[in-house]
Write an enzyme that holds these catalytic residues in place. Sequence first.
Site, PDB file in Angstrom:
ATOM      1  N   ALA A   1       0.867  -1.182   0.000  1.00 40.06           N
ATOM      2  CA  ALA A   1       0.000   0.000   0.000  1.00 40.06           C
ATOM      3  C   ALA A   1       0.900   1.228   0.000  1.00 40.06           C
ATOM      4  CB  ALA A   1      -0.879  -0.020   1.245  1.00 40.06           C
TER       5      ALA A   1
ATOM      6  N   GLY B   1       0.766  -4.944   0.961  1.00 38.39           N
ATOM      7  CA  GLY B   1      -0.406  -5.025   0.073  1.00 38.39           C
ATOM      8  C   GLY B   1      -0.090  -5.644  -1.271  1.00 38.39           C
TER       9      GLY B   1
ATOM     10  N   GLU C   1      -0.382  -9.216  -0.666  1.00 38.69           N
ATOM     11  CA  GLU C   1      -1.813  -9.522  -0.477  1.00 38.69           C
ATOM     12  C   GLU C   1      -2.560  -9.529  -1.806  1.00 38.69           C
ATOM     13  OE1 GLU C   1      -2.008  -6.338   2.433  1.00 38.69           O
ATOM     14  OE2 GLU C   1      -2.716  -7.770   3.923  1.00 38.69           O
TER      15      GLU C   1
ATOM     16  N   GLU D   1       4.573  -5.137   7.409  1.00 42.95           N
ATOM     17  CA  GLU D   1       3.833  -4.071   8.098  1.00 42.95           C
ATOM     18  C   GLU D   1       4.288  -3.890   9.542  1.00 42.95           C
ATOM     19  OE1 GLU D   1       2.473  -6.424   6.166  1.00 42.95           O
ATOM     20  OE2 GLU D   1       1.002  -5.504   4.821  1.00 42.95           O
TER      21      GLU D   1
HETATM   22  N1  CAA Z   1       4.673   3.275  -0.559  1.00 46.00           N
HETATM   23  C1  CAA Z   1       5.084   4.442  -1.069  1.00 46.00           C
HETATM   24  N2  CAA Z   1       6.264   4.585  -1.724  1.00 46.00           N
HETATM   25  C2  CAA Z   1       7.047   3.509  -1.817  1.00 46.00           C
HETATM   26  C3  CAA Z   1       6.671   2.253  -1.311  1.00 46.00           C
HETATM   27  C4  CAA Z   1       5.412   2.158  -0.651  1.00 46.00           C
HETATM   28  N3  CAA Z   1       4.947   1.008  -0.161  1.00 46.00           N
HETATM   29  N4  CAA Z   1       7.672   1.381  -1.559  1.00 46.00           N
HETATM   30  C5  CAA Z   1       8.614   2.046  -2.226  1.00 46.00           C
HETATM   31  N5  CAA Z   1       8.239   3.329  -2.377  1.00 46.00           N
HETATM   32  C6  CAA Z   1       8.984   4.401  -3.040  1.00 46.00           C
HETATM   33  C7  CAA Z   1      10.151   4.863  -2.188  1.00 46.00           C
HETATM   34  O1  CAA Z   1       9.711   5.791  -1.212  1.00 46.00           O
HETATM   35  C8  CAA Z   1      11.046   5.473  -3.228  1.00 46.00           C
HETATM   36  O2  CAA Z   1      10.549   6.743  -3.574  1.00 46.00           O
HETATM   37  P1  CAA Z   1      11.545   8.021  -3.663  1.00 46.00           P
HETATM   38  O3  CAA Z   1      12.465   7.666  -4.809  1.00 46.00           O
HETATM   39  O4  CAA Z   1      10.620   9.153  -3.958  1.00 46.00           O
HETATM   40  O5  CAA Z   1      12.252   8.087  -2.370  1.00 46.00           O
HETATM   41  C9  CAA Z   1      10.843   4.567  -4.428  1.00 46.00           C
HETATM   42  O6  CAA Z   1       9.620   3.886  -4.203  1.00 46.00           O
HETATM   43  C10 CAA Z   1      11.919   3.495  -4.572  1.00 46.00           C
HETATM   44  O7  CAA Z   1      12.022   2.834  -3.319  1.00 46.00           O
HETATM   45  P2  CAA Z   1      13.417   2.620  -2.539  1.00 46.00           P
HETATM   46  O8  CAA Z   1      14.345   3.747  -2.818  1.00 46.00           O
HETATM   47  O9  CAA Z   1      13.084   2.342  -1.114  1.00 46.00           O
HETATM   48  O10 CAA Z   1      13.941   1.310  -3.290  1.00 46.00           O
HETATM   49  P3  CAA Z   1      14.907   0.182  -2.702  1.00 46.00           P
HETATM   50  O11 CAA Z   1      15.234  -0.692  -3.850  1.00 46.00           O
HETATM   51  O12 CAA Z   1      15.991   0.767  -1.887  1.00 46.00           O
HETATM   52  O13 CAA Z   1      13.969  -0.656  -1.655  1.00 46.00           O
HETATM   53  C11 CAA Z   1      11.966  -1.796  -0.972  1.00 46.00           C
HETATM   54  C12 CAA Z   1      12.869  -1.383  -2.137  1.00 46.00           C
HETATM   55  C13 CAA Z   1      12.686  -2.784  -0.061  1.00 46.00           C
HETATM   56  C14 CAA Z   1      10.708  -2.463  -1.544  1.00 46.00           C
HETATM   57  C15 CAA Z   1      11.575  -0.539  -0.149  1.00 46.00           C
HETATM   58  O14 CAA Z   1      11.098   0.469  -1.032  1.00 46.00           O
HETATM   59  C16 CAA Z   1      10.523  -0.767   0.864  1.00 46.00           C
HETATM   60  O15 CAA Z   1      10.811  -1.307   1.936  1.00 46.00           O
HETATM   61  N6  CAA Z   1       9.264  -0.375   0.593  1.00 46.00           N
HETATM   62  C17 CAA Z   1       8.183  -0.484   1.528  1.00 46.00           C
HETATM   63  C18 CAA Z   1       7.665  -1.929   1.618  1.00 46.00           C
HETATM   64  C19 CAA Z   1       6.561  -2.025   2.657  1.00 46.00           C
HETATM   65  O16 CAA Z   1       6.757  -1.764   3.821  1.00 46.00           O
HETATM   66  N7  CAA Z   1       5.337  -2.423   2.210  1.00 46.00           N
HETATM   67  C20 CAA Z   1       4.198  -2.548   3.070  1.00 46.00           C
HETATM   68  C21 CAA Z   1       3.344  -1.307   3.016  1.00 46.00           C
HETATM   69  S1  CAA Z   1       2.053  -1.309   4.221  1.00 46.00           S
HETATM   70  C22 CAA Z   1       0.803  -2.201   3.520  1.00 46.00           C
HETATM   71  O17 CAA Z   1       0.892  -2.703   2.416  1.00 46.00           O
HETATM   72  C23 CAA Z   1      -0.442  -2.341   4.375  1.00 46.00           C
HETATM   73  C24 CAA Z   1      -1.461  -3.280   3.868  1.00 46.00           C
HETATM   74  O18 CAA Z   1      -1.466  -4.429   4.253  1.00 46.00           O
HETATM   75  C25 CAA Z   1      -2.551  -2.863   3.034  1.00 46.00           C
END
Ligand code: CAA
Length: 292
Positions: free
Chosen positions: A98, A141, A144, A164
């Site tokens: 998400a 998400g 999911e 999460e």
């Molecule tokens: N939401 C918003 N933006 C996101 C994102 C997310 N879930 N995941 C990545 N991005 C964005 C980053 O902020 C970044 O943007 P900027 O360039 O503007 O900074 C861009 O995508 C590239 O990401 P990274 O620089 O972090 O890329 P990376 O290769 O270093 O890392 C990653 C990749 C490990 C996937 C890392 O981006 C990450 O940990 N993302 C979050 C994953 C996460 O926690 N997902 C769960 C979300 S909560 C959820 O989904 C709730 C639910 O159940 C409904």
Amino acid sequence: MSSLRLMLRPVAAFSSAPRTLPRLVRFQTTSSSSYENILVSTPKPGVGLITLNRPKALNALSSPLFVELNDALRKFEEDTEIGAIVLTGSDRAFAAGADIKEMAPLTFSDAYVNNFIAPWSYMMTLRKPVIAAVSGHALGGGCELAMMCDVLYCTKTANFGQPEIKLGTIPGAGGSQRMTAALGKSKAMELILTGNNLSGEEAEKHGLAAKAFDGGNKEVLDGALETAAKIASYSRVAVIAAKEVVNKSQDLGIREGVEYERRIFHSLFGSQDQKIGMKAFAEKKKAEWTQS
Ligand code: CAA
């Protein structure tokens, strides 16, 4: 060819005129010509393809993206020429979850009153099969969404997880339920409590994925499209019935499930395609389905 098919036919890299979107968006419809977060195409007979396309955010699943995804799913569901749908992302990410930046400022009442992420469940109402082709990150998400699909294909190096817990929250789109159903309680509990990831290779080994492919998104997408085309070549009536009875097994005990299956099996003797399929077998001919 229906006008809907004509609308879906081009691989759409649609114009991105800036527009203001509400922070929380419930189910809405939109024109495929205005999609900004997804691409749609029909790459094989009977197959609809939706590609998540927010590369700068690793396909993070924002509310506007879901409005478009649900709209495209609905159009494929209603298109009588489509028999199966494939959902994919890019080499780097199926979807990284998400949209954390959208979610971060929400209050409890924002989320509760607007029923935040409820539109994600639209996928569960589809009667046509959806195949996920996952490469790269499928986190939160994103994991999911992949698990909501009827068949999950992935690359061996795909990266599944429910991280999460690291954000001070829990899965909210069925991750705790579907991961537990697929992996068993102990493995799902370990992943959800630690936020650790599972490779595509492990996902196949543990039964989360039907198949893990060597290579990247191209290879897994090719596999998914091939399977989707095969499904689309069968009677739509039988395919919908098959999906329905398999899904019932998730809700019913074995005795009720077997009885339910038998009732649906009986009902298919009322279809034209059952007569056509069995006659074609006896005559050693290819069945020409009437979809009725
Ligand atoms: N939401 C918003 N933006 C996101 C994102 C997310 N879930 N995941 C990545 N991005 C964005 C980053 O902020 C970044 O943007 P900027 O360039 O503007 O900074 C861009 O995508 C590239 O990401 P990274 O620089 O972090 O890329 P990376 O290769 O270093 O890392 C990653 C990749 C490990 C996937 C890392 O981006 C990450 O940990 N993302 C979050 C994953 C996460 O926690 N997902 C769960 C979300 S909560 C959820 O989904 C709730 C639910 O159940 C409904």
